[in-house]
Design an enzyme around this catalytic site. Structure first.
Site, PDB file in Angstrom:
ATOM      1  N   TYR A 142       0.856  -1.197   0.000  1.00  0.00           N
ATOM      2  CA  TYR A 142       0.000   0.000   0.000  1.00  0.00           C
ATOM      3  C   TYR A 142       0.883   1.234   0.000  1.00  0.00           C
ATOM      4  O   TYR A 142       1.798   1.351   0.816  1.00  0.00           O
ATOM      5  CB  TYR A 142      -0.895   0.000   1.243  1.00  0.00           C
ATOM      6  CG  TYR A 142      -1.824   1.207   1.328  1.00  0.00           C
ATOM      7  CD1 TYR A 142      -2.871   1.357   0.405  1.00  0.00           C
ATOM      8  CD2 TYR A 142      -1.650   2.180   2.305  1.00  0.00           C
ATOM      9  CE1 TYR A 142      -3.726   2.449   0.480  1.00  0.00           C
ATOM     10  CE2 TYR A 142      -2.510   3.275   2.378  1.00  0.00           C
ATOM     11  CZ  TYR A 142      -3.546   3.405   1.462  1.00  0.00           C
ATOM     12  OH  TYR A 142      -4.392   4.492   1.537  1.00  0.00           O
ATOM     13  N   ASP A 237       9.193   2.832   0.003  1.00  0.00           N
ATOM     14  CA  ASP A 237       8.136   3.481   0.764  1.00  0.00           C
ATOM     15  C   ASP A 237       8.285   3.030   2.218  1.00  0.00           C
ATOM     16  O   ASP A 237       7.841   1.944   2.594  1.00  0.00           O
ATOM     17  CB  ASP A 237       6.772   3.093   0.196  1.00  0.00           C
ATOM     18  CG  ASP A 237       5.630   3.752   0.973  1.00  0.00           C
ATOM     19  OD1 ASP A 237       5.898   4.353   2.039  1.00  0.00           O
ATOM     20  OD2 ASP A 237       4.479   3.655   0.503  1.00  0.00           O
ATOM     21  N   LYS A 265       3.982   8.909   8.953  1.00  0.00           N
ATOM     22  CA  LYS A 265       3.668   8.320  10.268  1.00  0.00           C
ATOM     23  C   LYS A 265       4.631   8.825  11.364  1.00  0.00           C
ATOM     24  O   LYS A 265       4.496   9.952  11.781  1.00  0.00           O
ATOM     25  CB  LYS A 265       3.601   6.800  10.136  1.00  0.00           C
ATOM     26  CG  LYS A 265       2.504   6.436   9.106  1.00  0.00           C
ATOM     27  CD  LYS A 265       2.000   5.015   9.110  1.00  0.00           C
ATOM     28  CE  LYS A 265       0.737   4.963   8.256  1.00  0.00           C
ATOM     29  NZ  LYS A 265       0.778   4.063   7.128  1.00  0.00           N
TER      30      LYS A 265
HETATM   31  C1  LIG Z   1       0.178   4.525   5.723  1.00  0.00           C
HETATM   32  C2  LIG Z   1       0.964   4.315   4.515  1.00  0.00           C
HETATM   33  C3  LIG Z   1       0.886   5.179   3.420  1.00  0.00           C
HETATM   34  C4  LIG Z   1      -0.129   6.287   3.334  1.00  0.00           C
HETATM   35  O1  LIG Z   1       0.083   7.273   4.268  1.00  0.00           O
HETATM   36  P1  LIG Z   1      -1.147   8.270   4.620  1.00  0.00           P
HETATM   37  O2  LIG Z   1      -0.523   9.262   5.540  1.00  0.00           O
HETATM   38  O3  LIG Z   1      -2.195   7.417   5.231  1.00  0.00           O
HETATM   39  O4  LIG Z   1      -1.581   8.879   3.346  1.00  0.00           O
HETATM   40  C5  LIG Z   1       1.742   4.986   2.360  1.00  0.00           C
HETATM   41  N1  LIG Z   1       2.630   3.977   2.373  1.00  0.00           N
HETATM   42  C6  LIG Z   1       2.737   3.124   3.402  1.00  0.00           C
HETATM   43  C7  LIG Z   1       3.752   2.047   3.365  1.00  0.00           C
HETATM   44  C8  LIG Z   1       1.890   3.255   4.508  1.00  0.00           C
HETATM   45  O5  LIG Z   1       1.980   2.364   5.494  1.00  0.00           O
END
Ligand SMILES: *Cc1c(COP(=O)(O)O)cnc(C)c1O
Length: 426
Positions: A142, A237, A265
């Site tokens: 994701y 990511d 995060k």
């Molecule tokens: C949570 C997450 C996102 C998205 O971040 P948001 O602040 O919710 O838009 C993207 N990549 C990874 C790996 C994530 O865990």
């Protein structure tokens, strides 16, 4: 007193599904989501006054626990000087320097407000920089909800079993090629046929959005080699994994250096802040230095910067931070594993640093396909049993549980005790 039932009924009249992010709904497990009134340390209190040991941690950011006094003070002090200026501040540079301490490859970076924005912008940059149209992602990873990244996505998309997302035109979806996680051969094949057209591979170096799935030995190094040889960029990511298991993220642990990194995060300390960055020669293509456009009214927001900086400083300033965090997680995971064994529950735990997932399947989970062999009804019973005993886990089989530095001996014992009681009756 407003009950959770009344709260969700009211919120459902004004929000689709009653929530402002799908993962917050209890769609997969049934029942009403907890409406949170307040939180402190590793505990959240719902509007009915019940207290829970929290393993959601706002889906990752709260590594220090909730309402950490240093973070709250930093936010309060920043707010007293104004909440947004739309002009540069000193704090942004300080935060960037703190991030570089952890991620030296981020020679230049851009602050944004969400992980979605970070990943979406990194992909645009990769396409702009290479002049190539295609990107490759892994099934179940994701990267936020940007159009070209919502193909075969994990997290809420996996939880709700949404195959393709209406509203994303075929021309856009077809620019994204999908391979299974942990499958070097599949990636090689995609590169054999499309190599010269591939702008980037974007990947969670440790997948966290189908539950925790670490990379097999050598997998990330293989991707690095394949992308380098094809002249494609590699984007890690690390929105979830950055600062989670080590200050330098999963890339540091796995000893693989990507071209671009996305953070979110933890880096925002519980406020809306995320980052993308990488080698200066690539980042110089971002406007106003270059022509790849990306902007944000609230980017580098002073309150978010203050929270992020306070969080990173607190982590960095304590040599015992990660050893302690990992030890807390060791104990929780070992205790739950004991319970699985004792009560012969066909399940196993995948873990990376301070995040873990109990997968209710006999298979070893190495990708989305094996994750989907889980019995989600058993997960749902586990989740509900734990909630009844005061343990708040992510309400989906396909998510990671997050441990914070604020989980103490008593919380650990209570969590393990609850898990054993639930397994006994599962
Ligand atoms: C949570 C997450 C996102 C998205 O971040 P948001 O602040 O919710 O838009 C993207 N990549 C990874 C790996 C994530 O865990």
């Amino acid at each position: 007193m407003t009950t959770n039932r009344q709260a969700i009924e009211a919120s459902s009249r004004v929000f689709p599904g009653g929530v402002n992010s799908p993962v917050r709904a209890f769609a997969a497990v049934g029942g009403d989501p907890l409406f949170i009134a307040k939180a402190s340390g590793c505990r959240v209190t719902d509007i009915e006054g019940r207290s829970f040991i929290d393993y959601v941690g706002s889906w990752g950011p709260m590594i220090l626990g909730h309402s950490d006094p240093d973070v709250v003070n930093a936010i309060t002090a920043a707010a007293a000087n104004g909440t947004s200026f739309g002009a540069p501040t000193l704090g942004e540079t300080e935060l960037a320097e703190a991030i570089q301490d952890a991620f030296p490859t981020m020679e230049k970076m851009r602050l944004v407000s969400s992980g979605t924005e970070a990943a979406m912008s990194a992909v645009r940059l990769a396409r702009g920089y290479t002049g190539r149209p295609l990107i490759v992602k892994c099934d179940g990873c994701y990267h936020g909800h940007g159009d070209s990244l919502l193909v075969s996505a994990g997290s809420g998309v996996a939880t709700l079993g949404i195959p393709g997302c209406p509203g994303i035109p075929e021309q856009i979806a077809s620019g994204t090629m999908v391979v299974p996680f942990n499958d070097t051969k599949a990636l090689e094949k995609v590169f054999e046929t499309n190599g010269p057209k591939i702008a980037a591979v974007i990947i969670e170096p440790v997948c966290g959005n189908i539950g925790v799935v670490p990379p097999l030995k050598g997998y990330l190094a293989d991707i690095r080699k394949i992308t380098r040889e094809a002249g494609s960029l590699l984007i890690f990511d690390e929105v979830m994994t950055g600062f989670r298991a080590a200050f330098g993220g999963a890339g540091q642990i796995e000893r693989v250096t990507p071209d671009l990194i996305c953070l979110g995060k933890i880096v925002g300390g519980g406020m809306p802040l995320a980052v993308y960055g990488g080698k200066a020669k690539i980042m110089s293509h971002i406007a106003p230095e270059g022509k790849v456009y990306q902007a944000g009214t609230l980017s580098g927001n002073p309150l978010a910067v203050a929270a992020g900086l306070a969080t990173l400083r607190k982590i960095k300033g304590n040599a015992e931070f990660y050893p302690r965090l990992l030890k807390i997680t060791d104990r929780i995971v070992a205790g739950i594993e004991d319970g699985l064994k004792k009560y012969r529950v066909p399940a196993s735990i995948n873990r990376f640093g301070s995040m873990f997932t109990v997968f209710f399947t006999k298979e070893t989970v190495i990708d989305f396909k094996t994750a989907k062999t889980c019995d989600t009804r058993v997960f749902s019973r586990f989740f509900k049993g734990m909630l009844e005993k005061g343990i708040y886990l992510p309400p989906s089989q396909f998510e990671a549980a997050f441990v914070s530095i604020a989980h103490d001996d008593e919380d650990i014992a209570q969590t393990i005790g609850a898990a054993h009681e639930v397994f006994e009756k599962l």
